[in-house]
Design a protein around this motif. Sequence first.
Motif, PDB file in Angstrom:
ATOM      1  N   TYR A 163      -4.571   0.107   1.561  1.00 16.18           N
ATOM      2  CA  TYR A 163      -4.374  -0.934   2.569  1.00 16.18           C
ATOM      3  C   TYR A 163      -5.699  -1.589   2.958  1.00 16.18           C
ATOM      4  O   TYR A 163      -5.763  -2.799   3.203  1.00 16.18           O
ATOM      5  CB  TYR A 163      -3.684  -0.353   3.795  1.00 16.18           C
ATOM      6  N   SER A 194       0.750   4.118  -2.860  1.00 17.09           N
ATOM      7  CA  SER A 194       0.504   5.539  -2.548  1.00 17.09           C
ATOM      8  C   SER A 194       1.629   6.430  -3.058  1.00 17.09           C
ATOM      9  O   SER A 194       1.382   7.526  -3.591  1.00 17.09           O
ATOM     10  CB  SER A 194       0.315   5.712  -1.042  1.00 17.09           C
ATOM     11  N   ALA A 199       0.822  -1.205   0.000  1.00 17.73           N
ATOM     12  CA  ALA A 199       0.000   0.000   0.000  1.00 17.73           C
ATOM     13  C   ALA A 199       0.854   1.253   0.000  1.00 17.73           C
ATOM     14  O   ALA A 199       0.521   2.264  -0.640  1.00 17.73           O
ATOM     15  CB  ALA A 199      -0.935  -0.015   1.213  1.00 17.73           C
ATOM     16  N   VAL A 200       1.983   1.195   0.717  1.00 18.58           N
ATOM     17  CA  VAL A 200       2.916   2.336   0.706  1.00 18.58           C
ATOM     18  C   VAL A 200       3.460   2.546  -0.698  1.00 18.58           C
ATOM     19  O   VAL A 200       3.548   3.684  -1.207  1.00 18.58           O
ATOM     20  CB  VAL A 200       4.052   2.105   1.714  1.00 18.58           C
ATOM     21  N   TRP A 221      -2.651   5.744   1.156  1.00 21.35           N
ATOM     22  CA  TRP A 221      -2.153   4.476   1.742  1.00 21.35           C
ATOM     23  C   TRP A 221      -3.278   3.735   2.473  1.00 21.35           C
ATOM     24  O   TRP A 221      -3.414   2.517   2.357  1.00 21.35           O
ATOM     25  CB  TRP A 221      -1.020   4.798   2.719  1.00 21.35           C
TER      26      TRP A 221
END
Length: 312
Positions: free
Chosen positions: A56, A27, A23-24, A52
């Motif tokens: 996530y 983003s 997710a990081v 994020w």
Amino acid sequence: MHRTGRVAWTYFGVAMVCGAIGAVVLSVRGIILPPILGLAPRVLARDPLLDWANAYLIIAAALLIAALLGTNAGHRRRHIGELLDRADRLARERDQQGEIARALERERIAREMHDVIAHSLSVIIAVSDGAHAVADERPAEAKAAIGRVAETGRRTLVEVRRLLGGVRGDDQGSAQEHAPQPTALNLTSLVTGFASTGLPVRLTVAGDPSTDPGLGLTVYRVVQESLTNVLRHAHQVHDVTVTVTWTTATVTILVRDTGPPASPPTHTAPTGSGILGIRERAALYAGMVEAGPHEDGGWRVFVRLEREEPLP
């Protein structure tokens, strides 16, 4: 390969960590690089934390659904396996119980056959010897003795047919062949039959006999086997006493002959099937058995039984 639920949730935790890292990455890519779907320029500034969190949540939801589906399938598979294993164990236990029941039934029938046949043959032999001895001098008595031999043989045949009919499960036959088992109320006729062979036997009964047919049969068989042993093994018997005492809690049976003791190889053999059968019958009623030579001569059999339901 099948894993346990603990391993599945451990892998789920690892996947959640990897999902957070993914997710990081997503983003950051949304901020630095152009949009994935389309080439329109960016209008508003992007919030990296919100991007994020959105990514996530989607990854976590997908991982959670996959973990729940997998663990549910694993639990169901293990539950079915446990049910099948339990069914197999129950089937094996049922077969084992059936084998034990058949073995116990064979043992019971063998004990009954021994009691019936040994007693009848002993009576037949004793009466036949007496008839042979007096055939020339007292033919009328010899003829009556031969009649008793025939009657004993017919009665034994009925008993054997009844036992074998129970083994085969045969419901056909005469009512005589399926007559009820003897009880303590038949002790008088039993002692009379032994007295007809010349055995000097006396019966004494005290108290009220039990109405339990199993206990009555046990008392009858104990007296029958004891008198059969006297008839077969004892020598020069002067007197035989049978004393049956009924109380509210117990029943005691004492059979004693006052002749000289028999030879050790026969009368005192501890492994004889007769005494063993008496002990097995007494064990069903928490009984106690004492058998051995009396200090004043002769042989003594003492049995005490509890007046209650037999042990399982």
